[in-house]
Design a protein around this motif. Structure first.
Motif, PDB file in Angstrom:
ATOM      1  N   GLY A   1      67.625  11.348 -11.255  1.00  9.27           N
ATOM      2  CA  GLY A   1      67.984   9.947 -11.515  1.00  9.27           C
ATOM      3  C   GLY A   1      68.640   9.279 -10.326  1.00  9.27           C
ATOM      4  N   GLU A   2      68.665   9.975  -9.182  1.00  7.35           N
ATOM      5  CA  GLU A   2      69.223   9.379  -7.958  1.00  7.35           C
ATOM      6  C   GLU A   2      68.380   8.199  -7.491  1.00  7.35           C
ATOM      7  N   LEU A   3      67.086   8.278  -7.813  1.00  7.50           N
ATOM      8  CA  LEU A   3      66.145   7.267  -7.337  1.00  7.50           C
ATOM      9  C   LEU A   3      65.331   6.720  -8.502  1.00  7.50           C
ATOM     10  N   GLY A   4      65.196   5.389  -8.531  1.00 10.43           N
ATOM     11  CA  GLY A   4      64.328   4.769  -9.514  1.00 10.43           C
ATOM     12  C   GLY A   4      63.319   3.896  -8.799  1.00 10.43           C
ATOM     13  N   PHE A   5      62.205   3.641  -9.450  1.00  6.00           N
ATOM     14  CA  PHE A   5      61.176   2.772  -8.867  1.00  6.00           C
ATOM     15  C   PHE A   5      61.063   1.527  -9.735  1.00  6.00           C
ATOM     16  N   LEU A   6      61.368   0.386  -9.128  1.00  3.49           N
ATOM     17  CA  LEU A   6      61.386  -0.874  -9.884  1.00  3.49           C
ATOM     18  C   LEU A   6      60.279  -1.803  -9.417  1.00  3.49           C
ATOM     19  N   HIS A   7      59.574  -2.363 -10.384  1.00  2.00           N
ATOM     20  CA  HIS A   7      58.537  -3.350 -10.077  1.00  2.00           C
ATOM     21  C   HIS A   7      59.177  -4.691  -9.755  1.00  2.00           C
TER      22      HIS A   7
END
Ligand code: SF4
Length: 286
Positions: A44-50
């Motif tokens: 959960g350190e990194l998320g990908f957001l549109h």
């Protein structure tokens, strides 16, 4: 628009603020190394957001800040954001960056009795990022909502669900065969189980249903959904969303086979009819 298609953004300290989910976005995260993607998603350190929008009044109560994630395996025939299906179409954002962004809006959201909504794509395909973001939002005193297709509810513990004030469930179908028809052949048993689990936990829910002529407008199916929803006892509100063609250009640009190209939006009478079915089951509908 073309420059957005070809210019990946890989600075993990930037939230894609102010970008509309209705704009086509691709390849924003393609140059994040595979091992970084794997470990970032797992922790959960990194998320990908549109996209990341402010001022929404339709994604939960009050005025909302909405983060739209990428990645979804449902591939619904009527999806208007097929560019969210692929993880690497999203902008990579570190969890600390996302939390900092929320912190900026915390006071305003509380004053406006609004909150934060995580939508997508399917947010629970990035479940650790979602759980950490919701926990941080609650620490900031922000109302939280999750908009989900419900398939990955088991990725959140009961404790993590307690950080989500409202689950907005996008119900595709109740009948398994119809669910497979609307999506890319996906079974809906996990969705039903998640609804029942939320009910057992007395977690507030909204239910959304997209009305598509010739695909989701069967009376018997809608009656079954409405009765099931009412039986849960936690649906505060149900919404009929009329199908539209705003996402058609995305399917075409992405080279996807769009089977609803000639499907019209439902007539006002059809929407009223569907609304009547949900109302008759005792649901509060808007
Ligand atoms: S669940 Fe939502 S984001 Fe995923 S394909 Fe269906 S409509 Fe699109």
């Amino acid at each position: 628009m073309e420059s957005e298609v070809t210019s990946p953004v890989t600075d993990h300290s930037v939230v894609p603020e102010g970008l509309s989910p209705f704009e086509l976005r691709t390849r924003r995260g393609v140059d994040v190394p595979e091992n970084e993607v794997r470990s970032g998603i797992a922790s959960g350190e990194l998320g990908f957001l549109h996209s990341f929008t402010t001022g929404s009044t339709v994604d939960g109560p009050g005025v909302r800040v909405v983060a739209w994630t990428t990645l979804c395996m449902f591939r619904c025939k009527y999806c208007h954001n097929p560019d969210t299906w692929t993880l690497s179409n999203g902008t990579p954002v570190r969890i600390e960056t996302a939390i900092e962004q929320l912190r900026k809006y915390a006071t305003g959201l509380k004053v406006m009795k609004g909150g934060f909504t995580l939508s997508g794509g399917e947010p629970l395909m990035q479940a650790r990022f979602a759980a950490r973001l919701f926990a941080a939002a609650k620490e900031l005193g922000i109302h939280t909502a999750l908009e989900t297709n419900g398939f990955y509810g088991d990725k959140l513990s009961d404790k993590e669900l307690a950080d989500i004030d409202l689950v907005i469930l996008d119900m595709k179908a109740l009948g398994p065969e119809q669910h497979k028809r609307v999506t890319s052949g996906i079974d809906n048993k996990p969705v039903i189980e998640f609804c029942e689990r939320l009910a057992a936990l007395h977690r507030p829910m909204w239910l959304r249903y997209v009305l598509v002529p010739g695909l989701t407008d069967d009376d018997a199916e809608m009656e079954r959904i409405a009765e099931f929803a009412e039986s849960l006892g936690v649906i505060e509100r149900a919404e009929i969303l009329p199908f539209h063609q705003m996402g058609r250009y995305k399917w075409e640009k992405l080279g996807l086979n769009y089977t609803l190209a000639s499907t019209p939006p439902p007539s006002p009478e059809a929407v009223a009819h569907a609304t009547g079915i949900f109302c008759a089951a005792g649901l509060n509908i808007s």
